[in-house]
Design a protein around this motif. Structure first.
Motif, PDB file in Angstrom:
ATOM      1  N   GLY A 148       4.513 -25.005 -23.239  1.00  0.00           N
ATOM      2  CA  GLY A 148       4.703 -26.201 -22.420  1.00  0.00           C
ATOM      3  C   GLY A 148       3.993 -26.158 -21.087  1.00  0.00           C
ATOM      4  N   GLU A 149       3.135 -25.160 -20.875  1.00  0.00           N
ATOM      5  CA  GLU A 149       2.430 -25.027 -19.599  1.00  0.00           C
ATOM      6  C   GLU A 149       1.346 -26.102 -19.496  1.00  0.00           C
ATOM      7  OE1 GLU A 149       1.272 -24.451 -16.175  1.00  0.00           O
ATOM      8  OE2 GLU A 149       2.778 -22.968 -16.789  1.00  0.00           O
ATOM      9  N   PRO A 150       1.490 -27.062 -18.553  1.00  0.00           N
ATOM     10  CA  PRO A 150       0.526 -28.172 -18.501  1.00  0.00           C
ATOM     11  C   PRO A 150      -0.911 -27.734 -18.225  1.00  0.00           C
ATOM     12  CG  PRO A 150       2.006 -28.194 -16.588  1.00  0.00           C
ATOM     13  CD  PRO A 150       2.556 -27.201 -17.543  1.00  0.00           C
ATOM     14  N   GLN A 151      -1.114 -26.667 -17.439  1.00  0.00           N
ATOM     15  CA  GLN A 151      -2.480 -26.242 -17.124  1.00  0.00           C
ATOM     16  C   GLN A 151      -3.214 -25.685 -18.334  1.00  0.00           C
ATOM     17  OE1 GLN A 151      -1.477 -23.974 -13.251  1.00  0.00           O
ATOM     18  NE2 GLN A 151      -3.605 -24.559 -13.027  1.00  0.00           N
ATOM     19  N   LEU A 152      -2.469 -25.337 -19.378  1.00  0.00           N
ATOM     20  CA  LEU A 152      -3.094 -24.788 -20.579  1.00  0.00           C
ATOM     21  C   LEU A 152      -3.221 -25.824 -21.693  1.00  0.00           C
ATOM     22  CD1 LEU A 152      -1.366 -21.273 -20.789  1.00  0.00           C
ATOM     23  CD2 LEU A 152      -3.609 -21.833 -19.829  1.00  0.00           C
ATOM     24  N   ALA A 153      -2.880 -27.076 -21.384  1.00  0.00           N
ATOM     25  CA  ALA A 153      -2.863 -28.118 -22.421  1.00  0.00           C
ATOM     26  C   ALA A 153      -4.234 -28.300 -23.069  1.00  0.00           C
ATOM     27  CB  ALA A 153      -2.370 -29.435 -21.835  1.00  0.00           C
ATOM     28  N   GLY A 154      -5.302 -28.192 -22.288  1.00  0.00           N
ATOM     29  CA  GLY A 154      -6.643 -28.359 -22.839  1.00  0.00           C
ATOM     30  C   GLY A 154      -7.444 -27.076 -22.867  1.00  0.00           C
ATOM     31  N   TYR A 155      -6.751 -25.946 -22.837  1.00  0.00           N
ATOM     32  CA  TYR A 155      -7.399 -24.628 -22.731  1.00  0.00           C
ATOM     33  C   TYR A 155      -7.545 -24.038 -24.125  1.00  0.00           C
ATOM     34  CZ  TYR A 155      -8.437 -20.161 -20.376  1.00  0.00           C
ATOM     35  OH  TYR A 155      -9.036 -19.011 -19.902  1.00  0.00           O
ATOM     36  N   GLY A 156      -8.778 -23.978 -24.620  1.00  0.00           N
ATOM     37  CA  GLY A 156      -9.028 -23.576 -25.995  1.00  0.00           C
ATOM     38  C   GLY A 156      -8.596 -22.169 -26.349  1.00  0.00           C
ATOM     39  N   TYR A 157      -8.528 -21.292 -25.349  1.00  0.00           N
ATOM     40  CA  TYR A 157      -8.164 -19.901 -25.648  1.00  0.00           C
ATOM     41  C   TYR A 157      -6.682 -19.755 -26.029  1.00  0.00           C
ATOM     42  CZ  TYR A 157     -12.709 -18.713 -23.713  1.00  0.00           C
ATOM     43  OH  TYR A 157     -14.056 -18.625 -23.480  1.00  0.00           O
ATOM     44  N   LEU A 158      -5.833 -20.712 -25.660  1.00  0.00           N
ATOM     45  CA  LEU A 158      -4.421 -20.622 -26.050  1.00  0.00           C
ATOM     46  C   LEU A 158      -4.266 -20.783 -27.560  1.00  0.00           C
ATOM     47  CD1 LEU A 158      -1.411 -20.401 -25.477  1.00  0.00           C
ATOM     48  CD2 LEU A 158      -1.398 -22.823 -24.882  1.00  0.00           C
TER      49      LEU A 158
ATOM     50  N   VAL B 285       1.341 -10.523  -8.276  1.00  0.00           N
ATOM     51  CA  VAL B 285       0.405 -10.724  -7.168  1.00  0.00           C
ATOM     52  C   VAL B 285      -0.248 -12.099  -7.248  1.00  0.00           C
ATOM     53  CG1 VAL B 285      -1.788  -9.915  -6.179  1.00  0.00           C
ATOM     54  CG2 VAL B 285      -0.034  -8.261  -6.866  1.00  0.00           C
ATOM     55  N   TRP B 286      -0.567 -12.526  -8.460  1.00  0.00           N
ATOM     56  CA  TRP B 286      -1.311 -13.774  -8.653  1.00  0.00           C
ATOM     57  C   TRP B 286      -0.738 -14.516  -9.858  1.00  0.00           C
ATOM     58  CZ3 TRP B 286      -6.153 -14.783 -11.801  1.00  0.00           C
ATOM     59  CH2 TRP B 286      -6.733 -16.006 -11.463  1.00  0.00           C
ATOM     60  N   PRO B 287       0.373 -15.214  -9.698  1.00  0.00           N
ATOM     61  CA  PRO B 287       0.963 -15.949 -10.824  1.00  0.00           C
ATOM     62  C   PRO B 287      -0.019 -17.002 -11.344  1.00  0.00           C
ATOM     63  CG  PRO B 287       2.480 -15.826  -8.959  1.00  0.00           C
ATOM     64  CD  PRO B 287       1.152 -15.365  -8.459  1.00  0.00           C
ATOM     65  N   SER B 288      -0.323 -16.921 -12.627  1.00  0.00           N
ATOM     66  CA  SER B 288      -1.294 -17.837 -13.222  1.00  0.00           C
ATOM     67  C   SER B 288      -1.002 -17.937 -14.715  1.00  0.00           C
ATOM     68  CB  SER B 288      -2.720 -17.326 -13.002  1.00  0.00           C
ATOM     69  OG  SER B 288      -3.627 -17.881 -13.927  1.00  0.00           O
ATOM     70  N   PRO B 289      -1.052 -19.149 -15.282  1.00  0.00           N
ATOM     71  CA  PRO B 289      -0.828 -19.271 -16.729  1.00  0.00           C
ATOM     72  C   PRO B 289      -1.888 -18.548 -17.553  1.00  0.00           C
ATOM     73  CG  PRO B 289      -1.531 -21.369 -15.776  1.00  0.00           C
ATOM     74  CD  PRO B 289      -1.231 -20.457 -14.642  1.00  0.00           C
ATOM     75  N   VAL B 290      -3.112 -18.446 -17.034  1.00  0.00           N
ATOM     76  CA  VAL B 290      -4.157 -17.730 -17.761  1.00  0.00           C
ATOM     77  C   VAL B 290      -3.860 -16.232 -17.781  1.00  0.00           C
ATOM     78  CG1 VAL B 290      -6.614 -17.145 -17.795  1.00  0.00           C
ATOM     79  CG2 VAL B 290      -5.896 -19.486 -17.289  1.00  0.00           C
ATOM     80  N   VAL B 291      -3.359 -15.696 -16.672  1.00  0.00           N
ATOM     81  CA  VAL B 291      -2.962 -14.287 -16.641  1.00  0.00           C
ATOM     82  C   VAL B 291      -1.816 -14.047 -17.620  1.00  0.00           C
ATOM     83  CG1 VAL B 291      -1.936 -12.462 -15.223  1.00  0.00           C
ATOM     84  CG2 VAL B 291      -3.748 -13.901 -14.283  1.00  0.00           C
TER      85      VAL B 291
END
Length: 417
Positions: free
Chosen positions: A362-372, A330-336
């Motif tokens: 390699g997901e660019p939107q998660l490059a600076g996302y601390g939770y990854l 329903v909502w494709p998102s790298p965070v999901v």
């Protein structure tokens, strides 16, 4: 000039958190120009630092600030003179036909000015990222860096986006009004996104000493309830309110007496807000009747699984993974996808979770996302891969600015030896 004391500075900061939207929205009605209104409001808050140090903090700080900002706005209009007549300005449409009675300020007889501001910022002439960013900046008073962190983009990119949105509102002569209910559905998605981002920013503050910014959480719940009254049959609105209530029901148990962050498995479920959970679960059932279900309904359904589970060990992780699977469609998102990978780690084991997580490397939107890296560190820790876990915790610390989260990550890192 009096020097502001710590008490006065704290009072001004508290007023900024609580009153910004009211003061700015009322000032825009005078200036019909967002930039001018924002400048006048900022000057009013600056004046409060010195004036309150001399005369004391007023009984109604919001009223004082609104009066000060509007006076400055009137002075700007007087001095602008003829030149201002040639500038594109917001049009104030004085006909707010069809506004629900529950949205009318009983004391003044006109719709809540914050809703005027939200509706203007979420006008369909603006693209979705601009709608959400502008509303977070203007209605909620978030700084541009805070909005940028919510969007996972650089601050300079967000600053340019907000500036372009303001100019488009002025040039397009977008009316400053609450749309009647018949017109609201076309804007409801953007408004819901605004409220949700506001909540997530408050639920776990991007930076600062405290884990939660209660003012933002309470403001988002208030706005969600307002939308629910306006659109009582909209399943997405019901889903959003459910999500907020079910998530915030755990607020008092998310940190210990010493301020230490407590994970879901450590929280005292007897202290969760059961009335909020009951209301949220009822709303989830209603929201899931929509076809297809909204992303908010599915997120709320996941939150309901946690809320209704009697203990951490009883959590139905298989159901949570399945719900994340539907949400991904329903909502494709790298965070999901990240959250689903974490759930897979509990449902099928840490190795399966790590494999799902590594697909997002390699997901660019998660490059600076601390939770990854934080999630990866936990999975590596559970697998006994201490060296890699230590490295991942170090990376997560570099990307985390909230003090409570940093303390948690640092404790986990030190526990590895």
């Amino acid at each position: 000039m009096a020097t502001p004391t710590a008490g006065v500075a704290a009072a001004v900061a508290d007023a900024h958190r609580r009153e910004w939207a009211f003061v700015l929205a009322a000032t825009v009605r005078v200036t019909r120009d967002l930039d001018v209104a924002e400048e006048c409001v900022q000057e009013a808050f600056a004046a409060a630092l010195t004036d309150w140090a001399t005369g004391g903090v007023p009984a109604r700080p919001g009223a004082w600030l609104t009066t000060a900002a509007r006076r400055r706005a009137l002075n700007v209009l007087r001095h602008a003179g003829v030149e201002r007549r040639h500038l594109p300005l917001l049009v104030e449409d004085r006909v707010d036909g069809g506004v629900a009675p529950s949205l009318v300020d009983d004391a003044h007889g006109y719709p809540d000015d914050r809703l005027r501001l939200v509706a203007t910022c979420c006008h369909p002439a603006l693209d979705r990222p601009a709608q959400v960013a502008l509303t977070l900046r203007l209605v909620c008073g978030l700084t541009t860096p805070e909005v940028a962190r919510a969007f996972l983009v650089p601050t300079a990119t967000m600053a340019a986006r907000i500036t372009r949105a303001k100019k488009k509102i002025a040039v397009a002569r977008i009316p400053y009004r609450v749309p009647p209910p018949a017109e609201l559905p076309e804007r409801v998605d953007a408004v819901l996104a605004v409220v949700h981002l506001l909540f997530t920013t408050g639920h776990t503050a991007p930076a600062g000493e405290e884990l939660v910014r209660r003012d933002l959480v309470e403001r988002s719940v208030e706005l969600a309830r307002m939308l629910r009254r306006l659109l009582p049959h909209d399943p997405a609105v019901a889903g959003l309110l459910a999500l907020l209530l079910l998530t915030d029901a755990r607020r008092e148990t998310r940190t210990g007496p010493d301020g230490r962050l407590l994970l879901l498995e450590e929280q005292d479920r007897a202290r969760w807000d059961r009335p909020a959970i009951a209301e949220g679960v009822a709303l989830v059932r209603e929201a899931l009747r929509g076809r297809p279900p909204s992303r908010y309904a599915l997120q709320a359904a996941i939150a309901a699984v946690h809320a209704e589970s009697p203990s951490w060990d009883d959590t139905d992780w298989a159901e949570i993974v399945a719900l994340y699977g539907v949400l991904t469609q329903v909502w494709p998102s790298p965070v999901v996808a990240l959250n689903r990978a974490v759930a897979v780690g509990f449902a099928r084991g840490a190795a399966a979770g790590l494999a799902a997580l590594d697909e997002l490397a390699g997901e660019p939107q998660l490059a600076g996302y601390g939770y990854l890296p934080a999630a990866r560190a936990d999975l590596l820790r559970r697998l006994g891969r201490v060296g890699e876990a230590r490295e991942a915790y170090g990376e997560a610390l570099l990307l985390t600015e909230n003090a409570a989260e940093r303390a948690f990550l640092d404790a986990r890192l030190r526990a590895l030896g």
